[in-house]
Design a protein around this motif. Structure first.
Motif, PDB file in Angstrom:
ATOM      1  N   CYS A 164       4.100   7.163   2.652  1.00 38.77           N
ATOM      2  CA  CYS A 164       3.011   6.460   3.338  1.00 38.77           C
ATOM      3  C   CYS A 164       2.950   4.995   2.918  1.00 38.77           C
ATOM      4  CB  CYS A 164       1.673   7.153   3.090  1.00 38.77           C
ATOM      5  SG  CYS A 164       1.078   7.054   1.396  1.00 38.77           S
ATOM      6  N   GLY A 165       3.485   4.681   1.736  1.00 36.21           N
ATOM      7  CA  GLY A 165       3.504   3.286   1.308  1.00 36.21           C
ATOM      8  C   GLY A 165       2.249   2.825   0.603  1.00 36.21           C
ATOM      9  N   THR A 166       1.321   3.730   0.309  1.00 35.72           N
ATOM     10  CA  THR A 166       0.109   3.326  -0.405  1.00 35.72           C
ATOM     11  C   THR A 166       0.460   2.693  -1.750  1.00 35.72           C
ATOM     12  OG1 THR A 166      -1.076   5.160   0.613  1.00 35.72           O
ATOM     13  CG2 THR A 166      -2.131   4.113  -1.260  1.00 35.72           C
ATOM     14  N   GLY A 204       1.870  -0.821  -1.191  1.00 33.66           N
ATOM     15  CA  GLY A 204       0.809  -1.696  -0.682  1.00 33.66           C
ATOM     16  C   GLY A 204      -0.181  -2.042  -1.774  1.00 33.66           C
ATOM     17  N   SER A 205      -0.374  -1.123  -2.728  1.00 32.16           N
ATOM     18  CA  SER A 205      -1.316  -1.362  -3.819  1.00 32.16           C
ATOM     19  C   SER A 205      -0.701  -2.193  -4.932  1.00 32.16           C
ATOM     20  CB  SER A 205      -1.781  -0.021  -4.401  1.00 32.16           C
ATOM     21  OG  SER A 205      -2.398   0.757  -3.417  1.00 32.16           O
ATOM     22  N   ARG A 253       7.795   2.954  -3.026  1.00 33.70           N
ATOM     23  CA  ARG A 253       8.014   4.001  -2.026  1.00 33.70           C
ATOM     24  C   ARG A 253       9.506   4.205  -1.784  1.00 33.70           C
ATOM     25  NH1 ARG A 253       9.730   3.471   3.029  1.00 33.70           N
ATOM     26  NH2 ARG A 253       9.535   1.224   2.779  1.00 33.70           N
ATOM     27  N   GLU A 254      10.235   3.097  -1.673  1.00 32.47           N
ATOM     28  CA  GLU A 254      11.676   3.206  -1.458  1.00 32.47           C
ATOM     29  C   GLU A 254      12.353   3.835  -2.675  1.00 32.47           C
ATOM     30  OE1 GLU A 254      12.892  -0.369   1.538  1.00 32.47           O
ATOM     31  OE2 GLU A 254      12.162  -0.973  -0.423  1.00 32.47           O
ATOM     32  N   ARG A 264      -3.899   5.791  -6.740  1.00 37.06           N
ATOM     33  CA  ARG A 264      -4.136   5.796  -5.297  1.00 37.06           C
ATOM     34  C   ARG A 264      -3.245   6.756  -4.529  1.00 37.06           C
ATOM     35  NH1 ARG A 264      -5.028  -0.511  -3.780  1.00 37.06           N
ATOM     36  NH2 ARG A 264      -7.164  -0.693  -4.563  1.00 37.06           N
ATOM     37  N   ARG A 293       3.587   0.594  10.307  1.00 37.99           N
ATOM     38  CA  ARG A 293       3.796   1.893   9.675  1.00 37.99           C
ATOM     39  C   ARG A 293       3.641   1.781   8.167  1.00 37.99           C
ATOM     40  NH1 ARG A 293       5.921   5.083   6.501  1.00 37.99           N
ATOM     41  NH2 ARG A 293       5.806   7.293   6.929  1.00 37.99           N
ATOM     42  N   LYS A 345       0.361   3.235   5.164  1.00 38.64           N
ATOM     43  CA  LYS A 345      -1.059   3.486   4.960  1.00 38.64           C
ATOM     44  C   LYS A 345      -1.676   2.260   4.298  1.00 38.64           C
ATOM     45  CE  LYS A 345      -4.324   6.730   3.035  1.00 38.64           C
ATOM     46  NZ  LYS A 345      -4.585   8.094   2.633  1.00 38.64           N
ATOM     47  N   ALA A 346      -2.832   1.856   4.770  1.00 40.67           N
ATOM     48  CA  ALA A 346      -3.490   0.704   4.167  1.00 40.67           C
ATOM     49  C   ALA A 346      -3.795   1.010   2.716  1.00 40.67           C
ATOM     50  CB  ALA A 346      -4.777   0.391   4.915  1.00 40.67           C
ATOM     51  N   ALA A 347      -3.508   0.058   1.834  1.00 39.07           N
ATOM     52  CA  ALA A 347      -3.749   0.277   0.406  1.00 39.07           C
ATOM     53  C   ALA A 347      -5.164  -0.130   0.035  1.00 39.07           C
ATOM     54  CB  ALA A 347      -2.739  -0.498  -0.422  1.00 39.07           C
ATOM     55  N   ARG A 386      -4.396  -4.884   3.037  1.00 35.68           N
ATOM     56  CA  ARG A 386      -3.128  -5.028   2.335  1.00 35.68           C
ATOM     57  C   ARG A 386      -2.370  -3.710   2.465  1.00 35.68           C
ATOM     58  NH1 ARG A 386      -0.093  -5.598  -2.480  1.00 35.68           N
ATOM     59  NH2 ARG A 386       0.145  -7.767  -3.163  1.00 35.68           N
ATOM     60  N   CYS A 387      -1.095  -3.810   2.794  1.00 34.31           N
ATOM     61  CA  CYS A 387      -0.316  -2.583   2.943  1.00 34.31           C
ATOM     62  C   CYS A 387       1.161  -2.890   2.826  1.00 34.31           C
ATOM     63  CB  CYS A 387      -0.566  -1.951   4.309  1.00 34.31           C
ATOM     64  SG  CYS A 387       0.269  -2.822   5.624  1.00 34.31           S
ATOM     65  N   GLU A 388       1.935  -1.835   2.699  1.00 31.38           N
ATOM     66  CA  GLU A 388       3.372  -2.005   2.841  1.00 31.38           C
ATOM     67  C   GLU A 388       3.706  -1.649   4.280  1.00 31.38           C
ATOM     68  OE1 GLU A 388       6.037   0.871   1.103  1.00 31.38           O
ATOM     69  OE2 GLU A 388       7.702  -0.528   1.119  1.00 31.38           O
ATOM     70  N   THR A 440       6.161  -0.263   6.088  1.00 32.87           N
ATOM     71  CA  THR A 440       7.375   0.442   5.656  1.00 32.87           C
ATOM     72  C   THR A 440       8.501   0.315   6.668  1.00 32.87           C
ATOM     73  OG1 THR A 440       6.761   2.547   6.640  1.00 32.87           O
ATOM     74  CG2 THR A 440       5.974   2.128   4.412  1.00 32.87           C
ATOM     75  N   GLY A 463       9.834  -2.933   5.528  1.00 30.86           N
ATOM     76  CA  GLY A 463      10.053  -2.974   4.094  1.00 30.86           C
ATOM     77  C   GLY A 463       9.441  -4.195   3.428  1.00 30.86           C
ATOM     78  N   ILE A 500       5.607  -6.219   2.046  1.00 31.51           N
ATOM     79  CA  ILE A 500       4.184  -6.118   1.763  1.00 31.51           C
ATOM     80  C   ILE A 500       3.476  -7.126   2.660  1.00 31.51           C
ATOM     81  CG2 ILE A 500       2.424  -6.225  -0.051  1.00 31.51           C
ATOM     82  CD1 ILE A 500       4.772  -4.168  -0.471  1.00 31.51           C
TER      83      ILE A 500
END
Lengths: 347, 288, 652
Positions: free
Chosen positions: A189-191, A194-195, A207-208, A239, C453, C455-457, C475-477, C479, C482, C484
């Motif tokens: 999900c990339g949380t 992103g955090s 995530r990667e 998170r 794509r 999830k918002a952090a 803020r998010c990745e 994906t 790839g 931020i």
């Protein structure tokens, strides 16, 4: 070994030959040039070259053929390819045939110098010692800290990931560490990324890294800067919707990279770790001044000057002590550390 | 109330004022801090990066030494707090790790049964002593002083025992109890980047820049910290960060115990409030 | 007559045979006492499997049958039927569960086989002492109770009422309509929720076969399938329903303003109110928590103003008892409280909205008249929609809420249509599984929605870069690329999870059904009995069973109605004879059992000085059996002898 290494530069553009010769001679190499493949091979057979730099695209005998012949005659000679726009795939092909690296055109003197010094470093390294065994534990905590040997950065050329080359056991290595168990639960999900306050600068985001651990991309993960950029703030961990302890996974990866030194790139964190460990093993506590001085002397001597004023101001406020404090029962601590080391770490 | 006190390496020298002020404030509050004899370094993030098992064992030695006393262990440094707490919880959770650590301890004639309760100094003040007791000791209310309560990361993460990992409030409430005003500080749990300051200054400075900027934008007159590393990052490097980003402001940074000491009218010399590299400003000087 | 037991071991494909050596188990069974024949077969529940048992009953003159297969909740009725067909009393059948209790939960093959043998031995030993029992037949009350007046309950009630049967519909709120009444449009067709819902609400209100109890709750249920007794609390609304014509004069004059629950507290209502203009029934209700007349005996304006003298401050709560044969629960859901995730700023940052709040903002009968505006009244120029808030998250709800992706698409369309703002969707996976859903996604792609794509952090108001001042920064990745990203927006909408209602556990207790780990009611079988429960005669439908969208909820409403009607039209129901019986010769008349019986099923015969069990009320729980000091009470089909023998078998 000769005191000067000799290099043969082959390119059909005289200006490239000349400038290479100028740059490399300045760096202390013996340099000869050739303007086509035929001439190059003639010179090569006669002379005693350590490195050949050759343009990929040339009329007549091209770079690829020069590479093949050189490798046939003297496999130990390192060949660096010069590539122009659009010939990257051929460069990849060349690397498979045994070329050690490639310089994309146009290049700056610095770029050429860097690549050649990497090649040289690698050559001397190969002569000096055998490559460390993969997975071997190289903890020798009571000796003087060994020189951390940096290997040239790997050039990861994008290519198809072949199943055969993936490391199936990598996932298990990570999962067997406390906190690493749940890496398989990631839903991408990339949380975490992103955090993360620093992921923007990582080769691969957390995530990667999770996905790569699962896929078995051991070399790429362990040689990435991601694991050394993590500042251990645990925001990703608290998170993560799947409750994956990502920070702990980063620690597991740092440990693996430390043990297998070929992954230590020019990141400074491993060096700092190394000195810190030495410090604690010696005194039982951290002696801040000693650590700082040792680290900066080796990693970045210029920083000592830069920070000297700050250091002085701290010193004047009695916030630096010159002498280390050793704990009373240091032998007890050392016995324990030795035992833990003998247990072979966590994996 | 008696506690085993684990100061940690930073509080010995570079952040001695944190230790001094903590001891002074604790004494006033009737908290007896008895330093753990012959404690060793917790390993911090740095040793952990090198070898986890040895690093956990270093923490375990401290826990084993502390277990001899029937007291909670109090830690003023967030990095030490997390190292020790994480070790204690992993020893509980992971049988293999427990087994290996015990072998290492045994070799050194030590044993850890898993009974030590680890607390951060802030937790002891806010939860064990209580804000009412703290309020009753305030001799000089810090009326109108705008304080940025900075928690940093490792006090609330990853094992958030005593406050919310995203939006902690204990330090805000403590600031209020001292009569001061906590400013809006949305970055209050962002990382200070101190673990990167030696190895990757650019990245660390960028993190510190955001924290300083956020405090300045919300008119903070002082930033208070609960960790010597955060203090170092925001205080000692503030000049460098300011230079890099062209800041025109300076914000003094105090250990939270120093701020408490000021409200309790403990002599400022004893608190070491002037040992920071960022000079005190007008707002703070009024209380010295 | 000496027992002659047949044991039939099922492979269940590889479900059992994959772990358990079934042949070995069958061979073992044939060595057990009284076992005349033991066989194994691929699928015992199949036609050939059943015939196999049938033939053996005849050929070997079996008088007991043991089938070692799956859970009895799955196929006990099947094999009982086989026994009956073979001329055996169906209670001379015993099931041994070697699937759920053994093969599915055991790693090692050897220990699985060993366990299967123990389970089979237990069943055989018990079967030795089985006794024939007779089922009871009871008449079914043809009325149905529907609890919850959302779209699911409305659908169920109308289906049943239209077939000519009586329905009692109980709704907690002053009006039926449920969450759907709060919605503006519905995905993927974008037809107006009110346009399709309100006609159905009116139909319910006017239907001669539906007795509507709004502002009411079920307090207690007793009885059993076909014969439930239900106590309904009808809360005082301080308005005479026969006099009030819904003119609304009272609400215009009422001085007390309260945040409107129906408008998700974005707007105000009065202390005397109707949740929304189209509410059914068309009645006003006084909220006693806020009315000053009721609280402090001050005001009384509504009484003075009401042209029909409908206000009655003296009205009292009423308890009404009804008898029904079937019950349908459609009690719905609630949304996840996003304050539990402070990183998204809900409740702290203005202009962070929940999904339901946005529905109200967007709705024509909402507090802004359908205008999408920020807290300061201006229109947003950019909106971020954050998926999976509280869903797909082990710390809150591991499940996918199933509707968020789709309503997020709907919101995107409505925002674009009404404001022209840029819309960013922060998603993990787009789940567009229904009919016409993927097409709707494609349409939104073409409308220029930004799909990020990742999830918002977090959401912050701390601006760092140009263009972030005064905005909310997500803020998010991303994906997909790839990288931020920090994306500044004016408005953030959180796609909160749907979750089981806080009172779901209480409701489950009242109706003797169960809730799962996710908090929702559990159906009898996830595929084959999706609206039934383990309590006969109690059905579940809609979001109280799990997250679903309107089409699925309506389908379940209709399905539960059909189940209820099928039950009612049977006329009679067979009741398991697992009741207690008290041996009058042994009973000392101490009455211990009478005190303890949770179903008040034991009466005292003063004349004979003994306790007597009322079969119709007894549920066979066995409390009296355990408590009886003289051992006079026995539970049929679970006698001490049978149970001890079963234990002996397991341990043999």
């Amino acid at each position: 070994m000769k005191d000067k290494m000799s290099i043969l530069v082959v390119d059909d553009e005289p200006i490239v030959c000349d400038s290479c010769k100028k740059i490399l001679t300045e760096k202390g190499f013996m340099v000869e040039t050739a303007l086509n493949g035929e001439e190059a091979l003639k010179k090569f057979k006669k002379g005693d070259f350590d490195i050949v730099i050759v343009d990929l695209k040339m009329p007549g005998v091209d770079g690829m053929e020069v590479l093949r012949s050189v490798k046939k005659i003297k496999p130990e000679v390192d060949v660096v390819m010069i590539t122009g726009y659009g010939t990257i795939p051929s460069a990849v092909e060349a690397m498979k045939l045994g070329a050690v690296d490639y310089v994309p055109k146009p290049f700056t003197p610095e770029e050429l110098g860097q690549i050649i010094s990497q090649v040289v470093e690698k050559r001397s390294k190969l002569v000096a010692e055998k490559a460390p065994k993969k997975g071997a534990i190289l903890l020798d905590v009571f000796k003087k800290p060994p020189k951390v040997v940096y290997h040239p950065e790997r050039v990861w050329v994008k290519d198809i990931k072949i199943e055969e080359t993936l490391d199936e056991n990598f996932l298990n290595e990570v999962r067997s560490t406390p906190g690493g168990e749940r890496v398989i639960d990631c839903i991408q999900c990339g949380t975490c990324s992103g955090s993360c306050p620093l992921s923007y600068r990582m080769d691969y985001t957390p995530r990667e890294i999770n996905a790569m651990v699962r896929a078995g991309l051991r070399d790429e993960v362990l040689s990435s800067n991601s694991i050394w950029i993590c500042s251990s703030c645990y925001l990703c961990t608290v998170r993560c919707p799947r409750q994956i302890k990502i920070t702990d996974i980063m620690y597991a990866l740092k440990n693996l990279a430390m043990k297998d030194k070929r992954f230590l790139k020019k990141a400074k964190s491993p060096l700092l770790s190394r000195y810190f460990v030495d410090n604690v093993n010696r005194y039982g506590r951290n002696h801040e001044l000693e650590l700082t001085l040792k680290f900066f002397l080796r990693a970045n001597p210029r920083a000592i000057l830069k920070h000297s004023l700050m250091g002085l101001r701290l010193f004047l406020r009695k916030r630096f002590s010159v002498f280390p404090k050793r704990i009373k029962n240091i032998n007890q601590l050392r016995t324990m550390v030795r035992k833990a080391e003998a247990l072979g770490g966590l994996r | 109330m008696k506690y085993t006190y684990y100061p940690g390496c930073s509080l010995e020298v570079s952040s001695k004022s944190y230790s001094d002020s903590a001891l002074a404030v604790s004494e006033l509050l009737g908290v007896e801090l008895i330093e753990l004899e012959d404690w060793n370094c917790c390993g911090a993030t740095v040793y952990l990066s090198y070898e986890e098992l040895i690093s956990f064992s270093l923490c375990a030695r401290n826990l084993a030494l502390a277990e001899k006393y029937d007291r909670d262990m109090v830690v003023p440094c967030s990095a030490c707090y997390t190292s020790l707490k994480k070790t204690a919880s992993y020893i509980q959770e992971n049988a293999e790790l427990r087994n290996k650590i015990n072998q290492a301890l045994q070799a050194a004639g030590l044993e850890y049964k898993g009974k030590v309760n680890i607390k951060h100094l802030l937790e002891v003040y806010v939860n064990d002593i209580g804000l009412d007791a703290i309020k009753s000791k305030v001799k000089r209310e810090l009326k109108g002083l705008k304080v940025a309560p900075y928690y940093g990361c490792q006090i609330v993460r990853p094992l958030h025992g005593f406050d919310d990992p995203e939006n902690p409030t204990s330090l805000d409430r403590l600031v209020e109890a001292l009569g001061a005003t906590p400013v809006y500080f949305p970055n209050k749990t962002s990382c200070c980047g101190s673990s990167l300051v030696a190895t990757n200054e650019e990245l660390a400075f960028r993190m510190q820049k955001d924290l300083l900027l956020c405090a300045a934008r919300n008119d903070a007159e002082v930033i208070i910290t609960v960790c010597p590393l955060c203090h170092m990052a925001l205080d000692a490097y503030q000049k460098g960060v300011g230079k890099m980003y062209g800041f025109k402001f300076k914000i003094p940074v105090l250990h939270f115990t120093q701020l408490m000491g000021l409200a309790f009218e403990i002599p400022s010399k004893k608190l070491g409030v002037k040992t920071g590299l960022v000079p005190l400003n007008k707002a703070l000087s009024a209380y010295i | 007559m000496e027992p002659r037991i047949g044991v039939f071991v099922c492979h269940c494909g590889t479900n059992i045979a994959g772990k358990v050596n079934v042949e070995e188990v069958a061979n073992f069974a044939s060595t057990l006492p009284y076992v005349t024949v033991a066989k194994e077969y691929k699928f015992m529940c199949s036609d050939p499997g059943q015939s196999l048992i049938l033939e053996d009953i005849k050929q070997h003159k079996l008088n007991r049958v043991v089938v070692a297969a799956c859970s009895p909740t799955m196929h006990e009725p099947t094999f009982r039927g086989v026994c009956q067909e073979g001329g055996l009393n169906q209670y001379l059948f015993q099931m041994a569960n070697i699937r759920e209790h053994c093969s599915w939960v055991t790693e090692d093959e050897e220990s699985a086989t060993k366990k299967a043998k123990s389970i089979v031995a237990g069943a055989v030993y018990k079967a030795t002492y089985l006794e024939p029992l007779e089922v009871k037949k009871v008449k079914i009350n043809p009325n149905t109770l529907v609890v919850g007046g959302g779209i699911t309950g409305i659908q169920a009630a109308l289906e049943i009422a239209d077939s000519g049967h009586k329905v009692y519909l109980v709704e907690k709120e002053p009006s039926i309509g449920g969450h759907m009444a709060q919605f503006d449009k519905t995905f993927p067709t974008l037809d107006c929720a009110a346009c399709i819902l309100t006609p159905k609400m009116v139909q319910v209100g006017q239907h001669k076969n539906i007795k509507l109890f709004t502002y009411s709750e079920v307090l207690e249920v007793s009885g059993y399938v076909g014969n439930f007794k239900v106590k309904i609390l009808k809360k005082a609304r301080y308005v005479d329903p026969d006099k009030c014509n819904g003119c609304g004069e009272c609400a215009l004059k009422c001085p007390i303003k309260v945040p409107s629950e129906f408008d998700e507290e974005l707007g105000m209502r009065r202390a005397i109110y109707k949740p929304f203009a189209q509410g059914v029934p068309n009645l006003f209700t006084i909220d006693k928590e806020h009315c000053t007349k009721i609280l402090k005996d001050k005001c009384g304006l509504c009484e003075k103003i009401c042209p029909r003298e409908a206000i009655d401050y003296e009205q009292k709560d009423e308890i009404i008892e009804v008898s029904v044969g079937a019950i349908i629960l459609s009690t719905g859901f609630q949304i996840f409280d996003a304050r539990q995730m402070p990183q998204y700023g809900y409740g702290r940052l203005d202009n962070v909205f929940t999904s339901l709040e946005f529905e109200r903002l967007c709705s024509a009968n909402g507090p802004t008249g359908g205008k999408i505006v920020l807290k300061d009244g201006t229109e947003p120029k950019s909106v971020g929609i954050l998926h999976c808030i509280g869903s797909r998250d082990d710390r809150f709800h591991p499940y996918c809420s199933r509707v968020c992706c789709m309503y997020a698409l709907k919101y995107s369309h409505l925002i674009k249509e009404k404001t022209g703002a840029e819309v960013y969707q922060f998603y993990v996976d787009m789940r567009c599984f229904g009919k016409g859903y993927e097409e709707f996604y494609n349409r939104l792609l073409e409308e220029g929605v930004h799909f990020v794509r990742g999830k918002a952090a977090e959401v912050t108001d701390f601006a760092v870069y140009k263009g972030e001042e005064g905005k909310l920064i997500v803020r998010c990745e991303d994906t997909a690329i790839g990288a931020i990203r920090r994306i500044p927006v004016d408005m953030v909408i959180l796609a909160n999870a749907l979750e089981a209602r806080d009172d779901a556990k209480d409701i489950a207790r009242i109706f003797s059904i169960n809730t799962g780990a996710d908090g929702f009611f559990i159906e009898k079988h996830p595929k084959l009995a999706p609206v039934s429960t383990t309590t006969d005669g109690v059905f579940i439908a809609g979001c109280c069973q799990g997250c679903k969208d309107i089409p699925d909820a309506v389908a379940q409403g209709a399905a539960s109605a059909s189940e209820a009607l099928s039950l009612i039209d049977r006329g009679v129901v067979e009741i398991e004879p697992y009741t207690s019986v008290i041996d009058a010769d042994l009973c000392s008349g101490c009455k211990t059992c009478i005190e303890l019986c949770p179903y008040s099923a034991i009466e005292f015969d003063e004349e004979k000085n003994v306790s007597v069990v009322n079969d119709a009320l007894c549920k066979g729980c066995g409390t009296c059996v355990a408590a009886c000091p003289s051992g006079a009470a026995t539970a049929r089909h679970f006698t001490d002898k049978q149970i001890f023998s079963e234990i002996e078998g397991v341990l043999a």
